[in-house]
Design a protein around this motif. Sequence first.
Motif, PDB file in Angstrom:
ATOM      1  N   MET A 203      42.612  -0.727  13.393  1.00 33.45           N
ATOM      2  CA  MET A 203      43.744  -0.860  14.541  1.00 33.45           C
ATOM      3  C   MET A 203      44.425   0.708  14.332  1.00 33.45           C
ATOM      4  O   MET A 203      44.566   1.305  13.272  1.00 33.45           O
ATOM      5  N   ARG A 205      48.392   2.246  14.368  1.00 43.78           N
ATOM      6  CA  ARG A 205      49.657   1.883  14.226  1.00 43.78           C
ATOM      7  C   ARG A 205      50.656   1.740  15.470  1.00 43.78           C
ATOM      8  O   ARG A 205      50.398   2.882  16.467  1.00 43.78           O
ATOM      9  N   PRO A 206      51.062   0.762  15.944  1.00 41.66           N
ATOM     10  CA  PRO A 206      51.913   0.543  17.272  1.00 41.66           C
ATOM     11  C   PRO A 206      53.210   1.752  17.229  1.00 41.66           C
ATOM     12  O   PRO A 206      53.889   1.733  16.213  1.00 41.66           O
ATOM     13  N   TRP A 234      52.037  -7.967  17.542  1.00 41.05           N
ATOM     14  CA  TRP A 234      51.143  -7.418  18.286  1.00 41.05           C
ATOM     15  C   TRP A 234      51.522  -7.932  19.685  1.00 41.05           C
ATOM     16  O   TRP A 234      51.831  -9.261  19.890  1.00 41.05           O
ATOM     17  N   ARG A 235      51.359  -7.131  20.628  1.00 43.93           N
ATOM     18  CA  ARG A 235      51.502  -7.282  22.223  1.00 43.93           C
ATOM     19  C   ARG A 235      50.477  -7.387  23.153  1.00 43.93           C
ATOM     20  O   ARG A 235      49.364  -6.949  22.686  1.00 43.93           O
ATOM     21  N   ASP A 236      50.618  -8.078  24.270  1.00 46.59           N
ATOM     22  CA  ASP A 236      49.222  -8.391  24.999  1.00 46.59           C
ATOM     23  C   ASP A 236      48.979  -6.773  25.503  1.00 46.59           C
ATOM     24  O   ASP A 236      49.672  -5.781  25.394  1.00 46.59           O
ATOM     25  N   ASP A 238      47.273  -4.915  23.039  1.00 45.00           N
ATOM     26  CA  ASP A 238      46.903  -4.394  21.832  1.00 45.00           C
ATOM     27  C   ASP A 238      45.689  -4.678  21.396  1.00 45.00           C
ATOM     28  O   ASP A 238      45.388  -6.139  21.155  1.00 45.00           O
ATOM     29  N   VAL A 254      52.396  -7.836  12.838  1.00 42.80           N
ATOM     30  CA  VAL A 254      51.621  -6.499  12.744  1.00 42.80           C
ATOM     31  C   VAL A 254      51.417  -6.131  11.202  1.00 42.80           C
ATOM     32  O   VAL A 254      50.435  -5.706  10.679  1.00 42.80           O
TER      33      VAL A 254
END
Length: 459
Positions: A203, A205-206, A234-236, A238, A254
Amino acid sequence: MREAEKRINRRQFMARAAWAGAVTVVPRYVLGGPRHIPPSETIQIAGIGIGGVGHGQIQSIDKQQGTRIAVLCDVDQVYAAKTYKVYPEARRYRDYREMLDAEADKIDAVYCGTPDHTHAVICRAALKRRKHVCCVKPLTRTIDEERVLAKAAQQAGVMTQVTASANTSDSACRLCEMIWDGAIGDVREAHVWSNRPLWPQGMLRPQRHDPIPKTLDWDLWIGPAAMRPFVAKWRDGDLALRQVKASKNPQPAVYHPWNFRGWWDFGTGALGDMGCHHFNHVFKALKLRYPISVSASASKVFDETAPLASIVTYDFPAREGMPPLRLLWYDGGLKPPRPAALEPGRELPASGNMYVGDKGVILENRIIPEEKMKAYRMPPKTLKRRSGTWGEWIEAIRGGEPAGCHFDWAAVLTEAVLLGNIAIRAGKRLDWDAVAMRFTNDRGANKYVKEAYRTGWTL
């Protein structure tokens, strides 16, 4: 003597010396370490990082005869609450440094159950105070760190253990005895595979941040790693959330708790998490030390995270009467080719080990097909079966022989998984000089051998 011959001789010398050090029992009075703790005395133990795997493992230690969980330490008061509830009388701390300073004269041993990136600094601090140490696997996040800890443990003369699957169990000893008996002839190839990861990998990084809970010391959790913003979940939308929902152990965090493993700054991926378990048996049975080369193929590799799946190939030289060996690791659902000797209708397990010799194949610790196993006469039990991870450590503290996965040995296992991760990140075959602790054909890959700490942190 040519330079290439010098390197080979140095490797051979180190392999022989290191293997001898791993299996030789040195009397405590020679090491000059802390006193034996007789059975009549209680071993006072401090647990650091007791909210995750530490919750169960600290209780396993406590079940050993004559132990007491005297101190608990965790950066997250909410995550650690379930363990605090089990041990309401244990003294509590948030910062392990303050704990070690305050409790140095009151504790005998330290358990470290924190994320990979803080193992080295915590264990080193405990070793400086000459405390016996048990650490969750892998021993460290970098190769330089595991070399430092192995040396520090020797100098401290304390008893150490890493929580890899015990190589002294009946099944592990049975495997060694079969291979050493020549059950399948010379083993030239071995395969190890795992169904991990059970956490997000592959993944990005947000690009956001969340308020840090007052119950969490984020700065201390980050420790020696580079600082980054705290992100809770994590959000919808992601992609990592899809992995979380598909996991058998869903955890939407996360970074913390649990999901640190997929981030290179904090964890060591599926290979680091499970490799030490499997390799503890493989390396003992095949008398392995350091590979001379490692290469890997993987799903897309990002700068910050381990891939969704990988295959890592290690090449080892001849050693102790055994021929050169190729060891292959698979994760992310990948497995080795199905062996022709496996009976129709039977499939490879989700995780396992397989050994390919000149005269046959061992799957786990049985020759395949089953009719060959039934025809084989098992050799005598020459290896001592022991009491497992926790019992071995406590026995060692009381003056017994070192635990089966003490830091010297665990450092070798850890180095192997870390070499594999570096090969994954480098994307090419790497030649490894274990004595010089460097890659000889790729200067760029050496930056992963020893990585800088954040300002204010040292080993």
